[in-house]
Write a protein that holds these residues in place. Structure first.
Motif, PDB file in Angstrom:
ATOM      1  N   PRO A  89     -13.016  -0.841   0.514  1.00 52.44           N
ATOM      2  CA  PRO A  89     -13.143  -1.406   1.857  1.00 52.44           C
ATOM      3  C   PRO A  89     -12.584  -0.468   2.923  1.00 52.44           C
ATOM      4  CG  PRO A  89     -12.021  -2.945   0.381  1.00 52.44           C
ATOM      5  CD  PRO A  89     -12.209  -1.663  -0.352  1.00 52.44           C
ATOM      6  N   ARG A  90     -13.287  -0.383   4.042  1.00 50.80           N
ATOM      7  CA  ARG A  90     -12.808   0.446   5.152  1.00 50.80           C
ATOM      8  C   ARG A  90     -11.701  -0.285   5.896  1.00 50.80           C
ATOM      9  NH1 ARG A  90     -18.130   1.462   8.252  1.00 50.80           N
ATOM     10  NH2 ARG A  90     -19.298   0.643   6.539  1.00 50.80           N
ATOM     11  N   ASN A  91     -10.886   0.492   6.579  1.00 49.11           N
ATOM     12  CA  ASN A  91      -9.790  -0.040   7.387  1.00 49.11           C
ATOM     13  C   ASN A  91      -8.730  -0.756   6.566  1.00 49.11           C
ATOM     14  OD1 ASN A  91     -11.127   0.890   9.680  1.00 49.11           O
ATOM     15  ND2 ASN A  91     -12.240  -1.033   9.892  1.00 49.11           N
ATOM     16  N   LYS A  92      -8.796  -0.669   5.276  1.00 45.25           N
ATOM     17  CA  LYS A  92      -7.779  -1.266   4.433  1.00 45.25           C
ATOM     18  C   LYS A  92      -7.364  -0.224   3.407  1.00 45.25           C
ATOM     19  CE  LYS A  92      -9.374  -6.015   4.721  1.00 45.25           C
ATOM     20  NZ  LYS A  92      -9.831  -7.172   3.956  1.00 45.25           N
ATOM     21  N   PRO A  93      -6.113   0.184   3.416  1.00 40.55           N
ATOM     22  CA  PRO A  93      -5.681   1.153   2.413  1.00 40.55           C
ATOM     23  C   PRO A  93      -5.680   0.528   1.023  1.00 40.55           C
ATOM     24  CG  PRO A  93      -3.811   0.321   3.637  1.00 40.55           C
ATOM     25  CD  PRO A  93      -5.048  -0.234   4.289  1.00 40.55           C
ATOM     26  N   ALA A  94      -5.855   1.370   0.043  1.00 37.55           N
ATOM     27  CA  ALA A  94      -5.785   0.884  -1.329  1.00 37.55           C
ATOM     28  C   ALA A  94      -4.387   0.334  -1.569  1.00 37.55           C
ATOM     29  CB  ALA A  94      -6.078   2.015  -2.307  1.00 37.55           C
ATOM     30  N   ALA A  95      -4.298  -0.666  -2.387  1.00 42.08           N
ATOM     31  CA  ALA A  95      -3.004  -1.286  -2.657  1.00 42.08           C
ATOM     32  C   ALA A  95      -2.060  -0.270  -3.282  1.00 42.08           C
ATOM     33  CB  ALA A  95      -3.181  -2.482  -3.575  1.00 42.08           C
ATOM     34  N   ALA A  96      -0.848  -0.286  -2.830  1.00 41.38           N
ATOM     35  CA  ALA A  96       0.179   0.621  -3.342  1.00 41.38           C
ATOM     36  C   ALA A  96       1.270  -0.214  -3.997  1.00 41.38           C
ATOM     37  CB  ALA A  96       0.763   1.442  -2.188  1.00 41.38           C
ATOM     38  N   PRO A  97       2.111   0.425  -4.796  1.00 42.79           N
ATOM     39  CA  PRO A  97       3.212  -0.337  -5.398  1.00 42.79           C
ATOM     40  C   PRO A  97       4.109  -0.932  -4.312  1.00 42.79           C
ATOM     41  CG  PRO A  97       3.040   1.844  -6.373  1.00 42.79           C
ATOM     42  CD  PRO A  97       2.090   1.804  -5.221  1.00 42.79           C
ATOM     43  N   VAL A  98       4.605  -2.098  -4.575  1.00 43.35           N
ATOM     44  CA  VAL A  98       5.490  -2.770  -3.637  1.00 43.35           C
ATOM     45  C   VAL A  98       6.904  -2.268  -3.853  1.00 43.35           C
ATOM     46  CG1 VAL A  98       6.437  -5.003  -2.942  1.00 43.35           C
ATOM     47  CG2 VAL A  98       4.043  -4.808  -3.612  1.00 43.35           C
ATOM     48  N   ARG A  99       7.575  -1.946  -2.750  1.00 40.45           N
ATOM     49  CA  ARG A  99       8.960  -1.493  -2.828  1.00 40.45           C
ATOM     50  C   ARG A  99       9.849  -2.572  -2.231  1.00 40.45           C
ATOM     51  NH1 ARG A  99       8.518   4.828  -1.038  1.00 40.45           N
ATOM     52  NH2 ARG A  99       6.838   5.306  -2.472  1.00 40.45           N
ATOM     53  N   THR A 100      10.926  -2.858  -2.907  1.00 40.54           N
ATOM     54  CA  THR A 100      11.871  -3.839  -2.421  1.00 40.54           C
ATOM     55  C   THR A 100      13.087  -3.129  -1.876  1.00 40.54           C
ATOM     56  OG1 THR A 100      11.121  -5.374  -4.109  1.00 40.54           O
ATOM     57  CG2 THR A 100      13.235  -5.860  -3.045  1.00 40.54           C
ATOM     58  N   THR A 101      13.471  -3.481  -0.674  1.00 44.43           N
ATOM     59  CA  THR A 101      14.647  -2.894  -0.055  1.00 44.43           C
ATOM     60  C   THR A 101      15.751  -3.936  -0.044  1.00 44.43           C
ATOM     61  OG1 THR A 101      13.234  -1.572   1.368  1.00 44.43           O
ATOM     62  CG2 THR A 101      15.550  -1.784   2.019  1.00 44.43           C
ATOM     63  N   VAL A 102      16.914  -3.563  -0.569  1.00 45.28           N
ATOM     64  CA  VAL A 102      18.063  -4.454  -0.585  1.00 45.28           C
ATOM     65  C   VAL A 102      19.076  -3.900   0.398  1.00 45.28           C
ATOM     66  CG1 VAL A 102      19.888  -5.443  -1.998  1.00 45.28           C
ATOM     67  CG2 VAL A 102      17.628  -5.028  -2.987  1.00 45.28           C
ATOM     68  N   HIS A 103      19.480  -4.729   1.335  1.00 36.64           N
ATOM     69  CA  HIS A 103      20.457  -4.312   2.332  1.00 36.64           C
ATOM     70  C   HIS A 103      21.841  -4.723   1.885  1.00 36.64           C
ATOM     71  CE1 HIS A 103      17.453  -3.126   5.245  1.00 36.64           C
ATOM     72  NE2 HIS A 103      16.785  -4.221   4.913  1.00 36.64           N
ATOM     73  N   ASN A 104      22.772  -3.816   2.015  1.00 41.66           N
ATOM     74  CA  ASN A 104      24.145  -4.079   1.676  1.00 41.66           C
ATOM     75  C   ASN A 104      24.779  -4.811   2.847  1.00 41.66           C
ATOM     76  OD1 ASN A 104      26.823  -4.036   1.001  1.00 41.66           O
ATOM     77  ND2 ASN A 104      26.864  -1.864   0.436  1.00 41.66           N
ATOM     78  N   GLU A 105      25.373  -5.981   2.616  1.00 42.28           N
ATOM     79  CA  GLU A 105      25.947  -6.765   3.704  1.00 42.28           C
ATOM     80  C   GLU A 105      27.084  -6.028   4.390  1.00 42.28           C
ATOM     81  OE1 GLU A 105      26.778 -10.842   2.976  1.00 42.28           O
ATOM     82  OE2 GLU A 105      25.097 -11.011   1.596  1.00 42.28           O
TER      83      GLU A 105
END
Length: 154
Positions: A89-105
């Protein structure tokens, strides 16, 4: 569809078929069930397998649920093979791996926001637009005046 209404084909499906140039039973019969389904899919609509079965039933003049399981499997395999040949599909990038970001409180508390690092202080993006102040003093005065009027009514 123009002319006689085809069996199994509702208004939405008929509109999709019309928009891809398939207006009559003869138009659909000339290209076949799978190609009619693929034209709808290539046009950007999101047809389900029910449309595939409905088109087949319309061509056979039977209810779509009467199509034998073997024929349904043939239709599914043919539609999947044709779908695999479609370009990405145009205008939609191929799905990439999802990255999870954890923020340190601890990190956010050091930012001085008081609410986990969100809001307040000079890090606020809108602070620069307002000349470096974290708040617009006119807005504060309006809010306080509104409270005074409310308090006076009570």
């Amino acid at each position: 569809m123009s002319g006689a209404k085809l069996r199994n084909i509702g208004p939405k499906s008929a509109a999709w078929l019309r928009q891809v140039g398939l207006r009559t039973h003869q138009d659909i019969a000339a290209i076949g069930t799978v190609e009619a389904f693929m034209r709808v899919k290539r046009a950007g609509f999101k047809p389900t397998l029910n449309l595939l079965y409905a088109i087949e039933g319309a061509l056979l003049d039977c209810h779509w649920q009467e199509i034998p399981d073997e024929r349904r499997q043939e239709l599914i395999l043919a539609a999947e093979a044709a779908t695999a040949l479609l370009p990405a599909p145009r205008n939609k990038p191929a799905a990439a791996p999802v990255r999870t970001t954890v923020h340190n409180e601890d990190h956010h508390e050091d930012a001085g926001g008081g609410f986990g690092g969100f809001g307040g202080g000079r890090d606020e993006p809108h602070a620069q637009e307002r000349g470096g102040e974290g708040r617009d003093s006119d807005d504060d005065e309006d809010r306080h005046e509104g409270r005074d009027e409310d308090d006076a009514r009570d």
